[in-house]
Enzyme design. Structure first.
Site, short mmCIF file in Angstrom:
data_model
loop_
_atom_site.label_atom_id
_atom_site.label_comp_id
_atom_site.label_asym_id
_atom_site.label_seq_id
_atom_site.Cartn_x
_atom_site.Cartn_y
_atom_site.Cartn_z
N GLU A 115 0.84 -1.20 0.00
CA GLU A 115 0.00 0.00 0.00
C GLU A 115 0.88 1.25 0.00
O GLU A 115 2.11 1.17 0.10
CB GLU A 115 -0.95 -0.02 1.21
CG GLU A 115 -1.93 -1.18 1.17
CD GLU A 115 -2.88 -1.20 2.36
OE1 GLU A 115 -2.68 -0.39 3.30
OE2 GLU A 115 -3.81 -2.02 2.37
N HIS A 243 -9.02 9.53 3.83
CA HIS A 243 -8.72 8.45 2.89
C HIS A 243 -9.00 8.96 1.49
O HIS A 243 -10.08 9.50 1.22
CB HIS A 243 -9.56 7.21 3.19
CG HIS A 243 -8.99 5.96 2.56
ND1 HIS A 243 -9.04 5.75 1.20
CD2 HIS A 243 -8.35 4.90 3.09
CE1 HIS A 243 -8.46 4.59 0.93
NE2 HIS A 243 -8.02 4.06 2.06
N ARG A 291 -0.91 8.87 1.95
CA ARG A 291 -2.30 9.30 1.81
C ARG A 291 -2.48 10.81 1.82
O ARG A 291 -3.38 11.33 1.15
CB ARG A 291 -3.13 8.67 2.94
CG ARG A 291 -3.33 7.18 2.73
CD ARG A 291 -4.11 6.57 3.87
NE ARG A 291 -4.31 5.14 3.63
CZ ARG A 291 -4.87 4.31 4.49
NH1 ARG A 291 -5.29 4.77 5.66
NH2 ARG A 291 -5.03 3.03 4.20
N HIS A 352 -11.04 9.73 7.65
CA HIS A 352 -10.77 8.31 7.81
C HIS A 352 -10.13 7.94 9.15
O HIS A 352 -10.52 6.96 9.77
CB HIS A 352 -9.86 7.85 6.67
CG HIS A 352 -9.54 6.39 6.67
ND1 HIS A 352 -10.51 5.41 6.56
CD2 HIS A 352 -8.35 5.73 6.76
CE1 HIS A 352 -9.93 4.21 6.59
NE2 HIS A 352 -8.62 4.38 6.72
N ARG A 387 -0.39 8.89 9.23
CA ARG A 387 -0.30 7.44 9.46
C ARG A 387 0.06 6.70 8.18
O ARG A 387 -0.55 6.90 7.13
CB ARG A 387 -1.65 6.92 9.99
CG ARG A 387 -1.68 5.40 10.15
CD ARG A 387 -2.99 4.96 10.76
NE ARG A 387 -4.12 5.12 9.86
CZ ARG A 387 -4.57 4.18 9.04
NH1 ARG A 387 -3.97 3.01 8.97
NH2 ARG A 387 -5.63 4.40 8.29
#
Length: 541
Positions: A115, A243, A291, A352, A387
């Protein structure tokens, strides 16, 4: 009611802690409270997976540490990062031993996904419902331990401290202690006292503060708000992760369906309305950039084109593999008329994850004695300003385990709050005082304030911010706070009113953190301060 170990929240953090203390003290009661059903948690909705160094032929702890530090943009606590990365695989193996299933290849080896922000494939997953599978395994493990008692439909209102004994408690008070909680029993509608020797908060995130979020409606920041009211320390609340790819459905308000980042890890491509793969203009890592970068890129493309979404292109991906890995995403898209192999998926960013929260140390201790916390409601130092994908479930398990070890040490050394061995402890604390309160005449006073709160946070304190928007948000929040406190003091408490009150508190903390941060870093981007400051600082409120 009295108990030995009190746990607020039944997600991965709360249940991990409960299992560990219950196994260590089979003769002690472990009481778990949850405000809906025990499986309705943020954990349940985690799709992508859990990150951990698993294949040592290609991956190393140092690579995972470096990836986490890079994503955190200078604000990670390196020691916390090292603890989570090094101890994480043991916690993953433990939940596997408890029955959690992760996808494997035909040779029985775990399939490891990749990811955004990760340099190697290290994401263990179960289809696109990893969190749900982990929650299932945890609840099964809990059911095997007779000294764990789970009570559903209990809304915790406030933490009990010396304040409730008549003492003046302020932020500077050095020895604030937690003695338990006041809780609204949603079945009886009575507010009850629960006195506990050690209290553990695992109440999850606060995505419901925003108009569009991937979180369930229960993510109202209750734990953060309670600790702040009890004069505990809160850190870095301005870092709200959006997100990049929530499914866009016209007119939808509230929980949005998440299109996991793992789809882009398997080859999904973001495109604008012209069909252009735009991410290469923003970052060399393109669709697998961290992100914060991807979310800002999408936000910018939407503003340039005047649209409310961009597209995720999966038409070129292997159909059999996609349906096997992402069955729920495939079915959800079909349910709204989108065949992902023929049409692009409309996506837009949604709130998110909260990287800030209750400030804790490496043993899950908060600034309030005998009050521990873990999971999304905390600021452990792992995430810093942003994060890294799939680090959240890992963090929750590691710090819940460490928190349990600390709680066990408290019992072994016979430390506890100074009234723990007093007879008739409950009598020391006042009962909940509802004198003079009545049911609200109109629920519209609550529901309309909630809509206003979510709108102002989404419009003024979203992915991109500026000073003028933050001032306007602060002014509106002041009014909402005064109105809601007046209503709270005159009304019989309800979950709707308590959640609104908590969300206003959390929104205030997000805005204040954003105003104090005179820079752009990680998830906080302020157009009036586009550069980073030379010395990274945490914002503690």
């Amino acid at each position: 009611m009295q108990t030995d170990f009190l746990v607020i929240g039944s997600g991965i953090a709360g249940l991990t802690y409960a299992v560990k203390v219950a196994e260590a003290y089979p003769d002690k009661e472990v009481l778990v409270l949850t405000k809906t059903h025990s499986d309705e948690t943020n954990t349940k909705y985690a799709q992508g997976g859990v990150a951990g160094v698993w294949n040592f032929d290609t991956d190393t702890f140092q690579k995972h540490i470096d990836d986490t530090l890079i994503a955190g943009d200078g604000l990670c606590n390196k020691e916390a990062v090292e603890v989570v990365v090094n101890e994480g695989p043991s916690r993953i193996q433990e939940i596997i031993d408890w029955g959690a299933d992760f996808d494997k290849d035909e040779n029985g080896e775990y399939l490891l996904g990749k990811e955004g922000g990760h340099s190697e494939n290290r994401i263990l997953h179960y289809k696109d419902v990893t969190g749900k599978e982990m929650e299932r395994a945890m609840l099964h493990k809990v059911s095997q331990l007779p000294n764990i008692k789970v009570i559903n439909h209990c809304f915790v209102i406030d933490i009990i401290t010396q304040h409730h004994l008549g003492y003046l408690v302020m932020k500077t008070t050095p020895d604030i202690e937690c003695f338990g909680v006041y809780v609204l029993n949603l079945k009886t509608r009575h507010v009850e006292k629960i006195i506990a020797k050690v209290t553990f908060i695992a109440t999850g995130g606060n995505g419901a503060v925003y108009r569009s979020t991937t979180n369930p409606g229960i993510a109202t920041g209750d734990g953060v708000a309670m600790v702040y009211r009890a004069k505990g320390r809160i850190e870095n609340m301005e870092f709200i992760q959006f997100h990049p790819t929530a499914l866009y459905e016209n007119g939808l308000r509230g929980q949005s369906f998440l299109i996991t980042e793992a789809v882009r890890g398997d080859g999904g491509i973001l495109r604008n309305h012209k069909g252009e793969a735009f991410m290469e203009r923003y970052d060399e890592r393109r669709d697998l950039a961290p992100r914060d970068i991807v979310a800002r890129a999408i936000d910018n493309e939407m503003k340039i084109e005047g649209t409310e979404f961009v597209y995720l292109d999966c038409t070129h991906m292997d159909q059999e593999k996609f349906q096997k890995h992402f069955p729920n995403i495939y079915q959800k898209c079909l349910s709204i008329g989108i065949d992902v192999f023929k049409q692009y998926i409309p996506v837009s960013p949604a709130a998110h994850y909260s990287c800030g929260g209750i400030k804790t140390n490496l043993h899950a201790q908060t600034s309030i004695h005998f009050l521990l916390a873990a999971g999304e409601c905390t600021s452990t130092g792992l995430h810093g300003a942003n994060r890294l994908a799939s680090n959240s479930l890992l963090e929750a398990m590691v710090f819940a385990y460490r928190g349990a070890a600390h709680a066990i040490q408290i019992f072994k050394s016979q430390q506890s709050n100074y009234i723990s061995n007093t007879e008739n402890i409950e009598a020391l604390f006042p009962d909940w005082n509802a004198n003079g309160t009545t049911n609200p005449k109109e629920m519209i006073m609550i529901t309309q304030s909630l809509k206003e709160l979510q709108m102002l946070m989404s419009d003024y304190v979203g992915i991109v911010r500026n000073n003028e928007r933050l001032v306007r948000a602060s002014t509106r929040l002041d009014t909402l706070h005064l109105e809601t406190e007046k209503l709270y003091k005159s009304s019989i408490v309800s979950p709707q009113l308590c959640e609104l009150r908590n969300m206003i508190t959390v929104a205030y903390l997000i805005v204040k953190g954003a105003q104090f941060r005179l820079e752009s870093r990680g998830l906080h981007y302020n157009t009036d301060y586009p550069a980073k400051s030379k010395i990274p600082q945490n914002i503690v409120l």
